[in-house]
Design a protein around this motif. Structure first.
Motif, PDB file in Angstrom:
ATOM      1  N   ILE A   1       0.836  -1.207   0.000  1.00 48.76           N
ATOM      2  CA  ILE A   1       0.000   0.000   0.000  1.00 48.76           C
ATOM      3  C   ILE A   1       0.870   1.257   0.000  1.00 48.76           C
ATOM      4  CG2 ILE A   1      -1.685   1.360   1.305  1.00 48.76           C
ATOM      5  CD1 ILE A   1      -2.872  -1.286   2.297  1.00 48.76           C
ATOM      6  N   PHE A   2       1.915   1.261   0.842  1.00 46.03           N
ATOM      7  CA  PHE A   2       2.796   2.428   0.872  1.00 46.03           C
ATOM      8  C   PHE A   2       3.542   2.592  -0.458  1.00 46.03           C
ATOM      9  CE2 PHE A   2       2.446   2.656   5.555  1.00 46.03           C
ATOM     10  CZ  PHE A   2       2.330   4.036   5.679  1.00 46.03           C
ATOM     11  N   TYR A   3       3.940   1.487  -1.052  1.00 47.99           N
ATOM     12  CA  TYR A   3       4.613   1.550  -2.354  1.00 47.99           C
ATOM     13  C   TYR A   3       3.683   2.192  -3.383  1.00 47.99           C
ATOM     14  CZ  TYR A   3       6.625   0.071  -6.793  1.00 47.99           C
ATOM     15  OH  TYR A   3       7.139   0.062  -8.069  1.00 47.99           O
TER      16      TYR A   3
ATOM     17  N   TYR B   1       2.479   8.160  -6.355  1.00 47.03           N
ATOM     18  CA  TYR B   1       1.713   9.358  -6.684  1.00 47.03           C
ATOM     19  C   TYR B   1       2.098  10.561  -5.823  1.00 47.03           C
ATOM     20  CZ  TYR B   1      -1.166   5.979  -9.175  1.00 47.03           C
ATOM     21  OH  TYR B   1      -1.597   4.990 -10.029  1.00 47.03           O
ATOM     22  N   ILE B   2       3.019  10.350  -4.888  1.00 49.35           N
ATOM     23  CA  ILE B   2       3.383  11.415  -3.956  1.00 49.35           C
ATOM     24  C   ILE B   2       4.894  11.624  -3.963  1.00 49.35           C
ATOM     25  CG2 ILE B   2       3.503  11.984  -1.491  1.00 49.35           C
ATOM     26  CD1 ILE B   2       0.734  10.638  -1.253  1.00 49.35           C
ATOM     27  N   ASP B   3       5.309  12.876  -3.982  1.00 50.44           N
ATOM     28  CA  ASP B   3       6.734  13.214  -3.972  1.00 50.44           C
ATOM     29  C   ASP B   3       7.294  12.962  -2.578  1.00 50.44           C
ATOM     30  OD1 ASP B   3       9.218  14.612  -3.788  1.00 50.44           O
ATOM     31  OD2 ASP B   3       8.660  15.805  -5.529  1.00 50.44           O
ATOM     32  N   PHE B   4       8.218  12.004  -2.467  1.00 46.87           N
ATOM     33  CA  PHE B   4       8.754  11.615  -1.159  1.00 46.87           C
ATOM     34  C   PHE B   4       9.526  12.769  -0.517  1.00 46.87           C
ATOM     35  CE2 PHE B   4      11.842   9.434   1.634  1.00 46.87           C
ATOM     36  CZ  PHE B   4      10.935   8.762   2.456  1.00 46.87           C
ATOM     37  N   ASN B   5      10.271  13.522  -1.305  1.00 46.61           N
ATOM     38  CA  ASN B   5      11.040  14.650  -0.755  1.00 46.61           C
ATOM     39  C   ASN B   5      10.113  15.737  -0.221  1.00 46.61           C
ATOM     40  OD1 ASN B   5      13.633  13.606  -1.285  1.00 46.61           O
ATOM     41  ND2 ASN B   5      13.498  14.256  -3.431  1.00 46.61           N
ATOM     42  N   GLU B   6       9.020  15.985  -0.955  1.00 44.85           N
ATOM     43  CA  GLU B   6       8.036  16.961  -0.479  1.00 44.85           C
ATOM     44  C   GLU B   6       7.403  16.494   0.824  1.00 44.85           C
ATOM     45  OE1 GLU B   6       3.864  19.131  -1.868  1.00 44.85           O
ATOM     46  OE2 GLU B   6       4.959  17.854  -3.290  1.00 44.85           O
TER      47      GLU B   6
ATOM     48  N   TRP C   1      -1.452   0.464   9.637  1.00 45.73           N
ATOM     49  CA  TRP C   1      -0.586   1.227   8.740  1.00 45.73           C
ATOM     50  C   TRP C   1      -0.878   0.844   7.285  1.00 45.73           C
ATOM     51  CZ3 TRP C   1       2.529   5.255   9.825  1.00 45.73           C
ATOM     52  CH2 TRP C   1       2.910   5.468  11.163  1.00 45.73           C
ATOM     53  N   GLY C   2      -0.871   1.802   6.438  1.00 41.61           N
ATOM     54  CA  GLY C   2      -1.146   1.556   5.023  1.00 41.61           C
ATOM     55  C   GLY C   2      -2.623   1.699   4.716  1.00 41.61           C
ATOM     56  N   ILE C   3      -3.444   0.905   5.402  1.00 44.29           N
ATOM     57  CA  ILE C   3      -4.900   1.017   5.241  1.00 44.29           C
ATOM     58  C   ILE C   3      -5.343   2.426   5.637  1.00 44.29           C
ATOM     59  CG2 ILE C   3      -7.150   0.189   6.017  1.00 44.29           C
ATOM     60  CD1 ILE C   3      -5.745  -1.901   4.408  1.00 44.29           C
TER      61      ILE C   3
END
Length: 301
Positions: free
Chosen positions: A13-15, A20-25, A251-253
């Protein structure tokens, strides 16, 4: 093996979210969070756990359990610690049942008390979500709001129906169905005075309201400018989904549900994910008093 599967689901789920999300941001948002507001959120979470323990004690007193409030508070925090920090075959509810049996109470009665506490807590969550969705109808799109109202009202109606299943006597003759019959009889005995039931549900509403305020405070700490009514509608469905034991400690859910629901009102996905991660960390920190109680109980045995 069960926990390995949960871990894999959490990672998957986290992967998916990080595609879709910028990890650095995300790291920047977390780094700029306001510590003072997070501290307020922590205090609100501790208050929520304390109030939940008070509800459990109130229910247990109807079963003639004669323990001090401190016992229920300590056991509840210990259960939270097991749920959040020690993913194992022994969940928080099992810990609370064991604590009661060590006090000399029957295992069946201990299980029943914890089970009723869980169910009443769930009903309180549904009531809060139903009221918020009706009062603030229009905050979300009509289809989503109607879905939330349908699910909440159906759950409450199902709970109300449970009290009448003892009138269907043939249920007691069939294995599996007899459980509902016996449960209905015990609930009617326990809540012969319905005002006690309404009182306990009201306490549950307060427990979940505090939890919603925790997330509202965390949102403020990372500059998410959304009103409280949005959180009152969006957060309870997330809590409902995390009840399903598919991942480690939810977590994840939780993160996927948060992002998905808040996106419906145009929230920034990265900030919502950051808020959810902060909430998960906060739950772990808030459960630390339970670690002391667990170590203390281990030394006593």
């Amino acid at each position: 093996m069960k926990n390995i599967i949960k871990l894999l689901i959490t990672i998957i789920i986290f992967y998916y979210l990080f595609q879709y999300i910028d990890f650095n941001e995300l790291k920047n948002v977390l780094a700029k969070s306001h510590g003072g507001t997070i501290l307020i959120a922590l205090l609100l979470q501790l208050a929520s756990t304390y109030l939940a323990a008070y509800r459990w004690r109130a229910i247990s007193e109807l079963l003639v359990f004669k323990e001090k409030l401190s016992f229920y508070v300590n056991s509840y925090f210990k259960g939270a610690f097991f749920n959040q920090v020690l993913p194992s075959s022994i969940g928080g509810d099992a810990v609370r049942i064991i604590d009661l049996t060590r006090k000399g109470y029957e295992k069946k009665d201990a299980f029943y008390g914890v089970f009723v506490d869980r169910v009443v807590g769930l009903v309180g969550l549904l009531v809060l979500n139903l009221l918020a969705s009706i009062i603030f109808f229009g905050t979300f799109e009509k289809d989503f709001s109607l879905l939330v109202i349908f699910i909440s009202s159906s759950g409450i109606a199902g709970f109300a129906l449970l009290f009448h299943l003892d009138k269907i006597t043939f249920l007691s003759k069939y294995k599996g169905l007899d459980l509902f019959y016996r449960l209905a009889r015990r609930l009617n005995t326990l809540y012969a005075d319905r005002t006690l039931l309404y009182k306990h549900i009201s306490i549950s509403v307060g427990v979940h309201l505090l939890s919603v305020l925790v997330l509202f405070a965390l949102a403020d700490s990372i500059n998410i400018n959304m009103n409280l009514q949005t959180f009152l509608i969006a957060v309870p469905p997330v809590f409902l989904l995390t009840i399903i034991p598919l991942s480690l400690a939810g977590w994840g859910i939780r993160e996927g549900a948060m992002v998905g629901i808040f996106m419906l009102v145009g929230a920034d996905e990265t900030k919502i994910l950051a808020m959810s991660i902060l909430y998960g960390i906060l739950l772990i920190i808030a459960s630390f008093p339970g670690s002391y109680q667990w170590i203390k109980s281990k030394k006593a045995t």
